[in-house]
Design a protein around this motif. Structure first.
Motif, PDB file in Angstrom:
ATOM      1  N   UNK A   1      23.309   5.897  -1.075  1.00 44.14           N
ATOM      2  CA  UNK A   1      22.477   5.685   0.104  1.00 44.14           C
ATOM      3  C   UNK A   1      21.022   5.750  -0.290  1.00 44.14           C
ATOM      4  N   UNK A   2      20.141   5.748   0.704  1.00 45.58           N
ATOM      5  CA  UNK A   2      18.702   5.788   0.442  1.00 45.58           C
ATOM      6  C   UNK A   2      18.193   7.196   0.679  1.00 45.58           C
ATOM      7  N   UNK A   3      17.724   7.819  -0.365  1.00 48.90           N
ATOM      8  CA  UNK A   3      17.178   9.159  -0.247  1.00 48.90           C
ATOM      9  C   UNK A   3      15.667   9.056  -0.093  1.00 48.90           C
ATOM     10  N   UNK A   4      15.134   9.647   0.975  1.00 47.94           N
ATOM     11  CA  UNK A   4      13.689   9.487   1.181  1.00 47.94           C
ATOM     12  C   UNK A   4      12.886  10.224   0.118  1.00 47.94           C
ATOM     13  N   UNK A   5      11.825   9.581  -0.337  1.00 48.30           N
ATOM     14  CA  UNK A   5      10.935  10.205  -1.298  1.00 48.30           C
ATOM     15  C   UNK A   5       9.720  10.763  -0.574  1.00 48.30           C
ATOM     16  N   UNK A   6       9.108   9.930   0.264  1.00 41.89           N
ATOM     17  CA  UNK A   6       7.955  10.394   1.031  1.00 41.89           C
ATOM     18  C   UNK A   6       7.798   9.539   2.271  1.00 41.89           C
ATOM     19  N   UNK A   7       7.311  10.178   3.358  1.00 43.67           N
ATOM     20  CA  UNK A   7       6.997   9.461   4.582  1.00 43.67           C
ATOM     21  C   UNK A   7       5.487   9.422   4.744  1.00 43.67           C
TER      22      UNK A   7
ATOM     23  N   UNK B   1       1.781   8.459  -6.532  1.00 46.95           N
ATOM     24  CA  UNK B   1       1.576   9.885  -6.262  1.00 46.95           C
ATOM     25  C   UNK B   1       2.740  10.720  -6.779  1.00 46.95           C
ATOM     26  N   UNK B   2       3.954  10.186  -6.680  1.00 47.31           N
ATOM     27  CA  UNK B   2       5.125  10.929  -7.145  1.00 47.31           C
ATOM     28  C   UNK B   2       5.352  10.770  -8.635  1.00 47.31           C
ATOM     29  N   UNK B   3       4.470  10.029  -9.278  1.00 49.28           N
ATOM     30  CA  UNK B   3       4.503   9.822 -10.717  1.00 49.28           C
ATOM     31  C   UNK B   3       5.816   9.197 -11.188  1.00 49.28           C
TER      32      UNK B   3
ATOM     33  N   UNK C   1       9.125   5.556   1.725  1.00 47.47           N
ATOM     34  CA  UNK C   1       9.581   5.056   0.425  1.00 47.47           C
ATOM     35  C   UNK C   1      10.828   5.848   0.052  1.00 47.47           C
ATOM     36  N   UNK C   2      11.912   5.125  -0.259  1.00 42.05           N
ATOM     37  CA  UNK C   2      13.173   5.797  -0.579  1.00 42.05           C
ATOM     38  C   UNK C   2      13.692   5.335  -1.932  1.00 42.05           C
TER      39      UNK C   2
ATOM     40  N   UNK D   1       0.846  -1.194   0.000  1.00 42.47           N
ATOM     41  CA  UNK D   1       0.000   0.000   0.000  1.00 42.47           C
ATOM     42  C   UNK D   1       0.885   1.250   0.000  1.00 42.47           C
ATOM     43  N   UNK D   2       1.913   1.231   0.861  1.00 46.21           N
ATOM     44  CA  UNK D   2       2.790   2.394   0.952  1.00 46.21           C
ATOM     45  C   UNK D   2       3.598   2.566  -0.331  1.00 46.21           C
ATOM     46  N   UNK D   3       4.207   1.485  -0.796  1.00 50.76           N
ATOM     47  CA  UNK D   3       5.093   1.572  -1.957  1.00 50.76           C
ATOM     48  C   UNK D   3       4.342   2.019  -3.206  1.00 50.76           C
ATOM     49  N   UNK D   4       3.250   1.322  -3.497  1.00 48.38           N
ATOM     50  CA  UNK D   4       2.496   1.654  -4.692  1.00 48.38           C
ATOM     51  C   UNK D   4       1.908   3.049  -4.577  1.00 48.38           C
ATOM     52  N   UNK D   5       1.373   3.352  -3.390  1.00 49.45           N
ATOM     53  CA  UNK D   5       0.739   4.652  -3.197  1.00 49.45           C
ATOM     54  C   UNK D   5       1.707   5.799  -3.441  1.00 49.45           C
TER      55      UNK D   5
END
Lengths: 313, 419, 428
Positions: free
Chosen positions: B393-399, B171-173, B376-377, B163-167
């Motif tokens: 490293x892992x850059x955050x995209x959205x929390x 949303x971030x296209x 999601x990073x 749900x988190x990953x796909x969502x």
């Protein structure tokens, strides 16, 4: 059509990789009757030695040196371990190699840790050879295949065209007679075991860079190598080449086939019933791609136990 | 590096064991005993060791603020020898040694055995219940048909992750419209595939093809990569871990596949180091990203790194955070006749709240699943914290905060409170 | 030759052997009183492993057919029993104590089918067929969720029966003990029947049996079936104990461990595999919690046993009995003492070295190492050892250096003692 060509190439290259590892195993079995469970461990050690040597000798140097080290280890194993249990029968030799595979695996974990190590293809070799459809075909894969073919040709020529080869082959068929004729058969055994181990080490050094190098490498490839050797015929080099190609191609093509028993039964009208039963019937061939070799092995063992090209005993 | 918590190694001499049992029964103010029944050897050992590290770190903190009932909490460690049968033995040993809680994380198969063993033990021994803290085991069935009152989960599960990953990717296209589901053919992989397909209509993407391949058997992923290319998918969604993930990504890179990877376990230590530049631009959904948590995140990371030698990643954050909840709950749990009572502890745990660098977490009463923030990073060279000694490293995209990320309770979970 | 040794030794140990057996039985019956709950559970697992190993030995040691996939029959027994537990809920036909019979039946049926195929070949090919069968089952099991459950398996619940709750360790222990003793008795009785003798014949010379008119294929299938029946029984016992069936039981691990246990115990004696299995199970349970490198120790143990004790631990007992008859205990006891001391020295040295290396190479230690500074000390056996100090490395070296020549000396003296008395006692 592209899909077909890609599957064909992939299958061949994977098969050649299997051949590299199983060539040594089938020779060792043919010669000594020992099914060497530690063979896949030699494969793993080749990769780890190459990884350790790479910073000092460069990639090519590591590729040359690692198999030598593994070969020396193979000689040590044969001289000090296998020779002692030879008199107690094949089961003991087999179990000894099994215990050795445990030890080698655990020692690797002890020294290198449990995670995969960063043994990678050097940038100079990491490019695409050509394109098929939309996908690149990496050059390193072709290199792996080339090494395997070169190995096959070299061993074949060595065994059939040289004096050493004749002695080795006679020691395979009639060890007592060869000994009676004055050849040092124990030395030949040692040499063949070491050479077999070195071949596995070379396969590991080459493949470990492309695939992952981790402590479970031996387990992952180990069983498949046995399947190859059994299907090809224990002791036959040509059989090993044939069966590894066969298994590589079967595995590769099966991935593209999304059919299951339901589709087969649908041909005779029982499709609906099979779908309802579920379970085994709805299993797609593509999901079973890695399991098919075992079914093949079972089939060969039941119908022609000496393998595709082994001698009929 | 070695914590101050006294560790009780299981004593193997019969006489000593009997004496210890007698001694334990005689004491009045009984300390709380937490048993870790984990995979500490064999192929899955690396993950098991991470759980062990996290648990030791957490218990040190709980003991530093007074332990429970005036005594330090004791940690007992058991190696389940890599499988459910070994786990069954060690659970029995742990309970016999007086454990009040069992903690386990690596491998859903082991979690399946432990949760059932605990459930049956509790049925047979009312009043002497044991709690199972599930810090791993992400197959859906643990919040579905296998849920029970004395089982609490601190980690995400398949549907939650999807749900988190796909969502977020939608949303971030960055997802595109067409998705390929590539998974391992066992309950975890099947759950991920189902969840990926399930969220398609509501999030507006199409699953153009799916594959379930043999677990840990495939060496050569190039046929699968060819299949992905043929399907013309924009993103490959996969729950693969370990070798299956690494080999898939390497095969994709060497074939020049353009599709993006959306993964669940890319942050496992060693993956980025082994994959190298292959990993750049791919996505992962996980429970913590230090960069997204700002200063609080930095403090958190530094403290954990100093005490365990490992930066918190992969399974460590949600385990440590979950144990924070346990710490809070323990403060609210009174001893009953000097002993720990699971029946008093569970309601306290469900009512507890803990703060983590990314937000608050709490336990949902309906299925005892933790409500936690998900991040999601993307793998990038711009990330603040580099991993595996590389420059990436892992850059955050959205929390997504806990309530945002939470998925609906499964109907198959029928939890009954014991009388 | 081995049987000759066994015969001579058997006469030498007949009466003491019987007394020992009775004492052992009394001890087994009294165990729940003597042991803590966790050790009692370990005892149950050891009993099950012992039964499995004896069932395997029927095929391997007595029938001469080395099977590499015996876990398949054990696993079939596990799942059949788990499903029976769920279906019958402990009432009616099969109360809880009788449930392992389902496992035995399932093992028998599956073993008959598999055995019919496998026994068409002999030797290495037979072993490969059994391996292939087991691997096929292992590969297919995760896909058939209805029968094998998913990753967390199929779970069941033991129901009370006959007045016992079967919720405590004691009830389980006595039930397991009863079944294992009964099975071992039956297996021993089997060796005394004509079929048992024919089994030995299969191992010794199947050609000759064929010439005598026996259908060796049918014989081999029968032996295979009996062996898998008892393996299924062992599986059923485990299912009742753990109340769970998981497809990881079909792993090659279990197949290989039963082979190793049997050979460590000694395949030439009836109770040898049981001894080996019991010891190795206990070793696994005990040592896995003490050290992270326990798999390495297990591997070393296997190799050492294969190299120096090819007839296994039971064979060791036989060798001792024979040697004592020849040379007398007085001469040999000091040598045995020397052996034991050498063993202790070598074990200590190896364990020290491995534990030290393991700590030095572990990730948490390496994280604490700073460049330039001396490496931090390692805690071991209650003391701190600095990796830079010479004494740290001297300890294992000295231990190994003293243990090896002592072992060699003892070996040479032993061989000399036996040779010296060659003429006095007519060899069998």
């Amino acid at each position: 059509m592209d899909q077909f060509v890609v599957s064909l190439l992939n299958g061949c290259i994977y098969g050649l990789l299997l051949f590299m590892v199983s060539a040594g195993l089938t020779l060792i079995f043919g010669m000594m009757g020992v099914l060497n469970f530690a063979h896949a461990s030699f494969y793993m050690l080749g990769a780890y030695f190459a990884f350790t040597l790479q910073p000092y000798t460069g990639f090519m140097g590591a590729l040359l040196l690692a198999p030598v080290l593994v070969g020396v280890l193979g000689v040590v194993v044969e001289r000090f371990f296998l020779r002692r249990v030879h008199q107690h029968g094949h089961a003991h030799e087999l179990l000894l190699t099994f215990g050795l595979s445990f030890i080698i695996g655990e020692l690797v974990k002890l020294f290198y840790g449990n995670y995969p190590v960063e043994y990678r293809v050097p940038a100079s070799l990491d490019f695409a050879a050509f394109r098929i459809g939309e996908l690149n075909y990496p050059f390193y894969r072709m290199l792996m295949g080339g090494v395997a073919i070169a190995m096959f040709v070299m061993i074949f020529l060595l065994l059939t065209r040289t004096r050493v080869g004749i002695v080795v082959r006679s020691a395979i068929y009639r060890p007592r007679m060869a000994e009676a004729l004055g050849h040092n058969v124990p030395l030949v055994f040692m040499g063949v075991f070491g050479a077999g181990a070195a071949l596995a080490g070379l396969a590991g050094a080459v493949a470990g860079a492309f695939y992952t190098t981790n402590p479970n490498m031996a387990l992952e490839l180990g069983v498949m190598v046995f399947v190859v050797v059994v299907v090809g015929g224990l002791g036959s080099l040509e059989g090993a080449m044939l069966s590894s190609l066969l298994i590589g191609l079967v595995t590769s093509f099966a991935v593209g086939i999304d059919r299951s028993l339901v589709d087969l039964l649908a041909l005779v009208g029982l499709g609906g019933w099979a779908q309802g039963v579920g379970g085994l019937f709805t299993l797609k061939l593509s999901s079973l791609a890695a399991t098919l070799p075992f079914a093949l092995m079972l089939l060969v063992l039941l119908l022609r136990p000496s393998g595709l090209m082994g001698d009929k005993t | 590096m070695t914590p101050a918590t006294p560790r009780l190694k299981p004593l193997r001499m019969a006489a000593l064991a009997a004496a210890a049992a007698l001694a334990c029964a005689a004491t009045q103010a009984a300390p709380l005993k937490i048993a870790l029944v984990e995979t500490l050897s064999g192929p899955a050992a690396p993950t098991g060791q991470l759980f062990r590290m996290s648990l030791r770190y957490s218990l040190d903190i709980i003991n530093a603020s007074g332990g429970w009932n005036g005594e330090p909490v004791q940690l007992m460690e058991y190696d389940n020898q890599g499988g459910p049968a070994g786990a069954a033995d060690k659970v029995k040993a742990a309970i016999a040694d007086g454990a009040h809680m069992i903690v386990q994380g690596a491998a859903s198969s082991v979690a399946g055995q432990i949760t059932e063993d605990v459930r049956k033990h509790n049925l047979r021994n009312p009043g002497k219940e044991v709690v199972f803290l599930n810090v791993g085991g992400e197959a859906n069935e643990f919040v579905g048909e296998k849920c029970h009152y004395f089982h609490v989960r601190f980690s995400p599960y398949a549907t939650l992750r999807m749900k988190a990953l796909m969502g977020v990717m939608r949303a971030e296209k960055v997802m595109g419209d067409e998705v390929f589901a590539m998974n391992q053919n066992y309950s975890w992989g099947q759950d991920i595939e189902k969840a990926t397909i399930e969220y398609g209509p509501s999030m507006g993407y199409k699953v153009v093809d799916k594959v379930l391949h043999d677990l840990n058997k495939v060496q050569d992923f190039s046929p699968y990569v060819a299949k992905i290319a043929a399907s013309k998918a924009d993103t490959v969604v996969t729950g693969n871990w370990g070798n299956d993930l690494l080999l898939l990504m390497k095969a994709a890179k060497s074939a020049g596949l353009k599709a993006r990877f959306a993964t669940t376990f890319l942050d496992q230590p060693g993956n980025i180091g082994n994959a190298g530049e292959t990993a750049l631009g791919h996505y992962v959904v996980h429970s913590f990203n230090a960069e997204a948590a700002g200063a609080a995140g930095e403090k958190y990371v530094n403290d954990i790194k100093a005490k365990t030698g490992q930066a918190p990643t992969f399974v460590m954050p949600h385990t440590i955070n979950g144990m924070r909840l346990v710490g809070e709950a323990l403060k609210a749990t009174k001893a009953e006749a000097g002993n720990f009572s699971a029946r008093a502890f569970i309601p306290a745990l469900v009512a507890a709240k803990a703060s983590t660098p990314l937000g608050d977490i709490s336990i949902r009463a309906a299925d005892h699943q933790v409500i936690l923030p998900m991040v999601v990073s993307v793998v990038s060279k711009d990330a603040k914290y580099k991993v595996d000694g590389t420059d990436m490293g892992f850059k955050p995209v959205k929390v997504m905060s806990g309530p945002e990320a939470a998925a609906a309770v499964f109907d198959s979970c029928k939890m009954t409170k014991p009388s | 030759m081995t049987r000759g040794l066994g015969g001579a030794a058997a006469r030498g140990i007949a009466l003491p052997g019987l007394v020992a057996a009775l004492a052992g039985l009394a001890l087994l019956l009294a165990l729940p009183v003597l042991l803590s709950a966790s050790l009692l559970n370990a005892a149950i697992q050891m009993l099950i492993a012992a039964l499995f190993a004896c069932a395997f030995n029927l095929l391997c040691g007595q029938g001469g057919m080395l099977s590499f996939g015996h876990s398949a029959y054990f696993g079939v027994g596990v799942f059949a029993t788990v499903h029976a537990m769920n279906a019958l809920a402990g009432q009616g036909l099969l109360p809880t104590p009788l449930l392992p019979v389902v496992g035995a039946l399932a093992g028998m049926v599956f073993g008959a089918i598999a055995g019919w195929f496998a026994t068409q070949r002999t030797g290495t090919y037979f072993a490969m067929i059994t391996l292939a069968l087991a691997e096929l089952v292992h590969a297919l099991a995760p896909h058939i969720k209805g029968v094998f459950g998913g990753e967390s398996g199929v779970s069941a619940m033991r129901m009370p029966a006959w007045g016992f709750s079967f919720g405590e360790g004691r009830h389980l222990y006595y039930m397991t003990l009863f079944w294992v003793l009964l099975a071992l008795l039956l297996l021993y009785g089997y060796t005394r029947t004509p079929l048992g003798r024919l089994t030995l014949g299969l191992r010794e010379n199947s050609h000759r049996l064929r010439f005598l008119g026996y259908n060796t294929h049918l014989l081999a299938v029968l032996v295979f079936t009996v062996s898998s029946m008892f393996s299924g029984l062992a599986g059923g016992l485990q299912a009742v104990n753990n109340e769970l069936g998981n497809y990881v039981v079909f792993d090659a691990n279990l197949s290989s461990s039963v082979v190793l246990n049997s050979y460590i115990g000694g395949v030439n004696m009836f109770l040898g595999p049981a001894l080996g299995a019991a010891l190795m199970t206990f070793f696994g349970l005990a040592v896995s919690d003490l050290t992270r490198s326990w798999l390495l120790y297990q591997g070393i143990l296997f190799v050492v046993v294969m190299l120096f004790m090819p007839t296994g631990l039971a064979g060791l007992a036989q060798t001792w009995a024979l040697a004592r008859r020849r040379c007398g205990a007085q001469r040999l006891l000091p040598l045995v003492g020397a052996w034991l001391v050498a063993l202790a020295l070598l074990s200590l040295g190896t364990v020290f070295a491995i534990e030290l290396l393991q700590q030095l190479f572990s990730t948490d230690y390496r994280a604490g190492v700073q460049a330039g500074a001396p490496w931090p000390a390692v805690r071991q056996f209650g003391r701190s050892w600095a990796p830079g100090a010479v004494t740290t490395w001297l300890v294992p070296l000295v231990l190994l250096a003293t243990g090896t020549p002592l072992a060699r000396w003892a070996g040479q003296r032993w061989a000399a003692a036996l040779d010296a008395d060659q003429g006095q006692d007519a060899p069998r």
